[in-house]
Design a protein around this motif. Structure first.
Motif, PDB file in Angstrom:
ATOM      1  N   TYR A  18     -24.801  41.034 -33.655  1.00  0.00           N
ATOM      2  CA  TYR A  18     -26.238  40.815 -33.776  1.00  0.00           C
ATOM      3  C   TYR A  18     -26.880  41.523 -34.964  1.00  0.00           C
ATOM      4  O   TYR A  18     -28.039  41.273 -35.268  1.00  0.00           O
ATOM      5  CB  TYR A  18     -26.958  41.319 -32.513  1.00  0.00           C
ATOM      6  CG  TYR A  18     -26.683  40.545 -31.259  1.00  0.00           C
ATOM      7  CD1 TYR A  18     -27.223  39.275 -31.055  1.00  0.00           C
ATOM      8  CD2 TYR A  18     -25.893  41.092 -30.258  1.00  0.00           C
ATOM      9  CE1 TYR A  18     -26.984  38.569 -29.889  1.00  0.00           C
ATOM     10  CE2 TYR A  18     -25.647  40.392 -29.085  1.00  0.00           C
ATOM     11  CZ  TYR A  18     -26.198  39.134 -28.904  1.00  0.00           C
ATOM     12  OH  TYR A  18     -25.949  38.441 -27.752  1.00  0.00           O
ATOM     13  N   THR A  39     -21.847  35.176 -34.899  1.00  0.00           N
ATOM     14  CA  THR A  39     -22.809  36.083 -35.523  1.00  0.00           C
ATOM     15  C   THR A  39     -24.184  35.452 -35.438  1.00  0.00           C
ATOM     16  O   THR A  39     -24.381  34.315 -35.878  1.00  0.00           O
ATOM     17  CB  THR A  39     -22.462  36.346 -36.998  1.00  0.00           C
ATOM     18  OG1 THR A  39     -21.141  36.876 -37.089  1.00  0.00           O
ATOM     19  CG2 THR A  39     -23.438  37.345 -37.608  1.00  0.00           C
ATOM     20  N   VAL A  40     -25.115  36.187 -34.843  1.00  0.00           N
ATOM     21  CA  VAL A  40     -26.509  35.751 -34.768  1.00  0.00           C
ATOM     22  C   VAL A  40     -27.273  36.507 -35.843  1.00  0.00           C
ATOM     23  O   VAL A  40     -27.289  37.746 -35.847  1.00  0.00           O
ATOM     24  CB  VAL A  40     -27.117  36.055 -33.379  1.00  0.00           C
ATOM     25  CG1 VAL A  40     -28.572  35.600 -33.313  1.00  0.00           C
ATOM     26  CG2 VAL A  40     -26.293  35.384 -32.278  1.00  0.00           C
ATOM     27  N   ARG A  63     -29.687  38.583 -37.837  1.00  0.00           N
ATOM     28  CA  ARG A  63     -30.608  39.586 -37.289  1.00  0.00           C
ATOM     29  C   ARG A  63     -32.065  39.255 -37.570  1.00  0.00           C
ATOM     30  O   ARG A  63     -32.970  39.764 -36.905  1.00  0.00           O
ATOM     31  CB  ARG A  63     -30.269  40.961 -37.843  1.00  0.00           C
ATOM     32  CG  ARG A  63     -30.596  41.147 -39.304  1.00  0.00           C
ATOM     33  CD  ARG A  63     -30.213  42.517 -39.802  1.00  0.00           C
ATOM     34  NE  ARG A  63     -30.664  42.725 -41.172  1.00  0.00           N
ATOM     35  CZ  ARG A  63     -30.326  43.779 -41.906  1.00  0.00           C
ATOM     36  NH1 ARG A  63     -29.535  44.704 -41.398  1.00  0.00           N
ATOM     37  NH2 ARG A  63     -30.779  43.903 -43.142  1.00  0.00           N
TER      38      ARG A  63
END
Length: 202
Positions: free
Chosen positions: A22, A176-177, A179
């Motif tokens: 994150y 993967t997000v 941020r």
């Protein structure tokens, strides 16, 4: 079950055994892509209307589709763009149903062909509410490409209100997000991100 049944990101992570990051910025630097005159005029005219109506459908038609169509134009129609399509890959796992937007590196404008490289989900409220659905569609794309012997990594997704965009990236079983949210403006940066993804340069 279908994509829309994945109402939270946690559901998808648990079901498909994904790890998640994150705290990374997915696009710390990107080459801006100046918009064409038609897109500029379209957004100038219809952004206030889309926000006034406020529905997911209005935001999709008046904001999101013009941006994605501009990406296809800038790449000289070397990619295909589908809107409101069924993408039934593996119903037993819930990987079936309707996708708002799907992009492929195939030039075929009539049939979804591998490799699919990005999925975009439209929302008229909090972006987080669409993350589970979007990631499920990305997993389906990963499987779809593998079955066609055209595996592709990474696969990207985005959940957007038209004004705000949250990007996600899937590499194997690692998600993967981003941020940070990206904004519609500056438009040059958003188009730069989308064209970079489409060209496979990230």
């Amino acid at each position: 079950m279908s994509y829309s049944k994945f109402t939270t990101l946690t559901e998808v992570l648990d079901k498909f055994g994904l790890s998640v990051v994150y705290d990374q910025e997915l696009f710390p630097s990107v080459t801006p892509a100046p918009p064409g005159e038609l897109l500029v005029a379209t957004l100038d005219e219809y952004l206030p209307l889309a926000l006034a109506i406020g529905t997911e459908k209005a935001r999709s038609e008046l904001l999101i589709m013009p941006v994605l169509a501009e990406v296809r134009r800038q790449l000289h129609a070397q990619i295909s763009l589908f809107s409101g399509v069924d993408f039934n890959v593996d119903p037993k796992q819930g990987l079936n149903g309707y996708c708002d937007y799907l992009l492929s590196r195939s030039r075929d404008p009539f049939t979804i062909q591998a490799p699919v490289f990005a999925l975009v989900e439209a929302k008229n409220e909090k972006l987080v509410t669409g993350l589970g659905q979007c990631v499920a569609e990305m997993i389906a794309a990963q499987l779809f490409n593998q079955r066609a012997n055209k595996p592709l990594s990474p696969i990207y997704g985005a959940v957007t209100t038209g004004e705000l965009w949250r990007f996600v990236k899937l590499e194997g079983t690692e998600l993967t997000v981003d941020r940070d949210n990206e904004n519609l403006n500056p438009l040059e940066r958003l188009l730069g991100i989308l064209t970079t993804i489409a060209q496979g340069a990230t």
